[in-house]
Design a protein around this motif. Sequence first.
Motif, PDB file in Angstrom:
ATOM      1  N   VAL A 154      17.797  29.360  44.523  1.00 15.88           N
ATOM      2  CA  VAL A 154      18.691  29.707  43.414  1.00 15.88           C
ATOM      3  C   VAL A 154      19.885  30.464  43.973  1.00 15.88           C
ATOM      4  CG1 VAL A 154      18.932  31.028  41.285  1.00 15.88           C
ATOM      5  CG2 VAL A 154      16.806  29.788  41.748  1.00 15.88           C
ATOM      6  N   SER A 155      21.080  29.974  43.672  1.00 14.81           N
ATOM      7  CA  SER A 155      22.294  30.619  44.177  1.00 14.81           C
ATOM      8  C   SER A 155      22.887  31.619  43.184  1.00 14.81           C
ATOM      9  CB  SER A 155      23.352  29.565  44.529  1.00 14.81           C
ATOM     10  OG  SER A 155      23.664  28.768  43.400  1.00 14.81           O
ATOM     11  N   ASP A 156      22.594  31.445  41.910  1.00 17.07           N
ATOM     12  CA  ASP A 156      23.165  32.311  40.878  1.00 17.07           C
ATOM     13  C   ASP A 156      22.251  33.503  40.626  1.00 17.07           C
ATOM     14  OD1 ASP A 156      24.418  33.490  38.748  1.00 17.07           O
ATOM     15  OD2 ASP A 156      24.203  31.788  37.388  1.00 17.07           O
ATOM     16  N   ILE A 157      22.417  34.547  41.416  1.00 15.44           N
ATOM     17  CA  ILE A 157      21.562  35.725  41.283  1.00 15.44           C
ATOM     18  C   ILE A 157      21.806  36.421  39.951  1.00 15.44           C
ATOM     19  CG2 ILE A 157      20.800  37.851  42.380  1.00 15.44           C
ATOM     20  CD1 ILE A 157      22.018  36.822  44.987  1.00 15.44           C
ATOM     21  N   TRP A 158      23.074  36.527  39.565  1.00 18.52           N
ATOM     22  CA  TRP A 158      23.410  37.156  38.289  1.00 18.52           C
ATOM     23  C   TRP A 158      22.713  36.447  37.134  1.00 18.52           C
ATOM     24  CZ3 TRP A 158      25.943  41.638  37.351  1.00 18.52           C
ATOM     25  CH2 TRP A 158      26.648  42.215  38.414  1.00 18.52           C
ATOM     26  N   GLY A 159      22.785  35.110  37.155  1.00 16.63           N
ATOM     27  CA  GLY A 159      22.167  34.334  36.077  1.00 16.63           C
ATOM     28  C   GLY A 159      20.662  34.483  36.058  1.00 16.63           C
ATOM     29  N   TYR A 160      20.050  34.480  37.232  1.00 14.02           N
ATOM     30  CA  TYR A 160      18.597  34.635  37.287  1.00 14.02           C
ATOM     31  C   TYR A 160      18.200  36.002  36.748  1.00 14.02           C
ATOM     32  CZ  TYR A 160      13.810  34.003  38.919  1.00 14.02           C
ATOM     33  OH  TYR A 160      12.441  33.848  38.972  1.00 14.02           O
TER      34      TYR A 160
END
Length: 325
Positions: A154-160
């Motif tokens: 997962v590249s979107d840490i903020w979204g996760y």
Amino acid sequence: MEQDESSQRGRGLSRRSLIRLTGGAAAAVGVGAYLGAGEPASAAPFYRAHGPVLTDGYQTWLTAIGNQSANLAKVVTGWGLQGGWAANPDYVWTACGASDYLIVRTVTGDTNTVIDANNAVNEIRSSRFFEYKRIRSGAGKCIIELGNEPNIGVSDIWGYGWCLSATIDRIRTEFPGALICGTALSPNKGVRPDDWYANPNYVNAVAKCDFVGVHFYSNPSSGSFTGQGSYNELTYAETLQRAATKWPGKPVIATEYSIRTTAISQYDKGYKYANLIHFDNSVAGNLWGATYYHVQTNPGGVDVNENVGSEGARGYRQRLSEGGL
């Protein structure tokens, strides 16, 4: 969980909680007697919850829990039993009575998918683990672990982090009384776990949980957990230090740890696991418990070299019965 216990989590378990965690009054007379070793252990271990992770081999997993006198065990909603958990409620019922605490991990949020609140609720509900564990032991003995090593894909840490926070809120509402363990990261530096530890959304979400989840491993054939830096991984000490820094006072569960080698026997692996978790003074005090990876009896299954089977549990119990050496 009762007030006197929950208030002690951040400062280490109270003596009352320790006794309850390790099998009632038996713990007060020494771990040697608790394990049926005949003589009290020569030195008391660190009382941490402990047990195996089930990947494939249900009966072997149950045997391992018994062999180890494990008071903690772990399952995953989406695999671990042929035919699935939802279709085999009797197996779920037995699993819920096998250990004092049970970790139930979701498949949503695993490795390369962002966690989803609706999926998490559906997984826990359809598997019936919370339902049965609440009946058998109480809701506070069910630990719901959300996701698994998302930094791998997962590249979107903020979204996760945002989705994890929303999922925690839903789990609190849908499964009142359950304890929640945050998403454990892969310690592999190549997938940049420190980017996640530095992300406010991820940090704030895990802060809402009852436990911080972590993973750590050992590659050397000696079974040492101190040398992972040479394998481009955070060591157990580095991982626990990060947890203590980012979530001060919050207890940690190593929901996976293992020795990745067949150079030593399964029995010896279990022995080394118990030595690390219960007798190594370098292991930080924020570690509340640990489940080793894993019971995997399928010769074509995932990570078979890390299988500890039920013999590893005998080694674990032997090290506990010896006490301080």
